[in-house]
Design a protein around this motif. Structure first.
Motif, PDB file in Angstrom:
ATOM      1  N   CYS A  37      -7.550   0.936   2.398  1.00  0.00           N
ATOM      2  CA  CYS A  37      -6.225   0.334   2.069  1.00  0.00           C
ATOM      3  C   CYS A  37      -5.598  -0.144   3.083  1.00  0.00           C
ATOM      4  O   CYS A  37      -4.795  -1.041   3.187  1.00  0.00           O
ATOM      5  CB  CYS A  37      -5.329   1.833   1.573  1.00  0.00           C
ATOM      6  SG  CYS A  37      -5.850   2.363  -0.016  1.00  0.00           S
ATOM      7  N   CYS A  40      -6.694  -3.810   2.894  1.00  0.00           N
ATOM      8  CA  CYS A  40      -6.678  -4.531   1.688  1.00  0.00           C
ATOM      9  C   CYS A  40      -5.233  -5.042   1.567  1.00  0.00           C
ATOM     10  O   CYS A  40      -4.267  -4.427   1.659  1.00  0.00           O
ATOM     11  CB  CYS A  40      -7.126  -3.315   0.624  1.00  0.00           C
ATOM     12  SG  CYS A  40      -6.786  -3.937  -0.979  1.00  0.00           S
ATOM     13  N   ARG A  42      -3.930  -5.778  -1.545  1.00  0.00           N
ATOM     14  CA  ARG A  42      -3.515  -5.494  -2.951  1.00  0.00           C
ATOM     15  C   ARG A  42      -2.398  -4.596  -2.862  1.00  0.00           C
ATOM     16  O   ARG A  42      -2.233  -3.924  -1.894  1.00  0.00           O
ATOM     17  CB  ARG A  42      -4.680  -4.920  -3.713  1.00  0.00           C
ATOM     18  CG  ARG A  42      -5.549  -5.770  -4.000  1.00  0.00           C
ATOM     19  CD  ARG A  42      -6.678  -5.270  -4.866  1.00  0.00           C
ATOM     20  NE  ARG A  42      -7.851  -6.055  -5.029  1.00  0.00           N
ATOM     21  CZ  ARG A  42      -8.375  -6.443  -6.186  1.00  0.00           C
ATOM     22  NH1 ARG A  42      -7.848  -5.876  -7.379  1.00  0.00           N
ATOM     23  NH2 ARG A  42      -9.332  -7.253  -6.455  1.00  0.00           N
ATOM     24  N   ASN A  44       0.207  -2.165  -5.637  1.00  0.00           N
ATOM     25  CA  ASN A  44       0.307  -1.251  -6.709  1.00  0.00           C
ATOM     26  C   ASN A  44      -1.070  -0.743  -7.074  1.00  0.00           C
ATOM     27  O   ASN A  44      -1.378  -0.924  -8.284  1.00  0.00           O
ATOM     28  CB  ASN A  44       1.167  -2.193  -7.774  1.00  0.00           C
ATOM     29  CG  ASN A  44       2.438  -2.361  -7.424  1.00  0.00           C
ATOM     30  OD1 ASN A  44       3.260  -1.914  -6.636  1.00  0.00           O
ATOM     31  ND2 ASN A  44       2.877  -3.709  -7.778  1.00  0.00           N
ATOM     32  N   CYS A  45      -1.690  -0.440  -6.298  1.00  0.00           N
ATOM     33  CA  CYS A  45      -3.130   0.111  -6.773  1.00  0.00           C
ATOM     34  C   CYS A  45      -3.194   1.952  -7.028  1.00  0.00           C
ATOM     35  O   CYS A  45      -3.956   2.274  -6.918  1.00  0.00           O
ATOM     36  CB  CYS A  45      -4.138   0.029  -5.527  1.00  0.00           C
ATOM     37  SG  CYS A  45      -4.715  -1.762  -5.282  1.00  0.00           S
ATOM     38  N   GLY A  50      -6.923  -1.154 -10.517  1.00  0.00           N
ATOM     39  CA  GLY A  50      -6.932  -2.649  -9.763  1.00  0.00           C
ATOM     40  C   GLY A  50      -7.684  -2.115  -8.435  1.00  0.00           C
ATOM     41  O   GLY A  50      -7.435  -2.982  -7.625  1.00  0.00           O
ATOM     42  N   CYS A  51      -7.987  -1.239  -8.202  1.00  0.00           N
ATOM     43  CA  CYS A  51      -8.374  -1.050  -6.860  1.00  0.00           C
ATOM     44  C   CYS A  51      -9.776  -1.139  -6.914  1.00  0.00           C
ATOM     45  O   CYS A  51     -10.567  -0.628  -7.716  1.00  0.00           O
ATOM     46  CB  CYS A  51      -8.288   0.730  -6.502  1.00  0.00           C
ATOM     47  SG  CYS A  51      -9.148   1.306  -4.842  1.00  0.00           S
TER      48      CYS A  51
END
Length: 74
Positions: A37, A40, A42, A44-45, A50-51
């Motif tokens: 994380c 990353c 991204r 809202n995982c 979506g992860c």
């Protein structure tokens, strides 16, 4: 066979047992955050949606295969 022998047959068996425990977070969660994380982009995982690393997320079996850290290495 004792319960200990059953859950320590393999990393998968121990991981399955650990993931069945009703805990909010384990040491594998912290390590996952640090390894995946942190770098990353991204958002809202939550809950793995979506992860790209779903297989390792909330996985004690993944964590059990990592090299152990010594007190000096932490």
């Amino acid at each position: 066979m004792t319960n200990f022998e059953k859950i320590t047959q393999s990393p998968e068996a121990l991981g399955e047992f650990l993931s069945s425990l009703p805990v909010l977070e384990g040491p594998w969660d912290e390590e996952f955050q640090r390894n995946y994380c942190a770098g990353c982009g991204r958002v809202n995982c939550d809950a793995g949606r979506g992860c790209p690393y779903k297989k390792q997320r909330n996985s004690p079996a993944w964590w059990l295969r990592l090299e152990a850290k010594t007190d000096a290495g932490q």
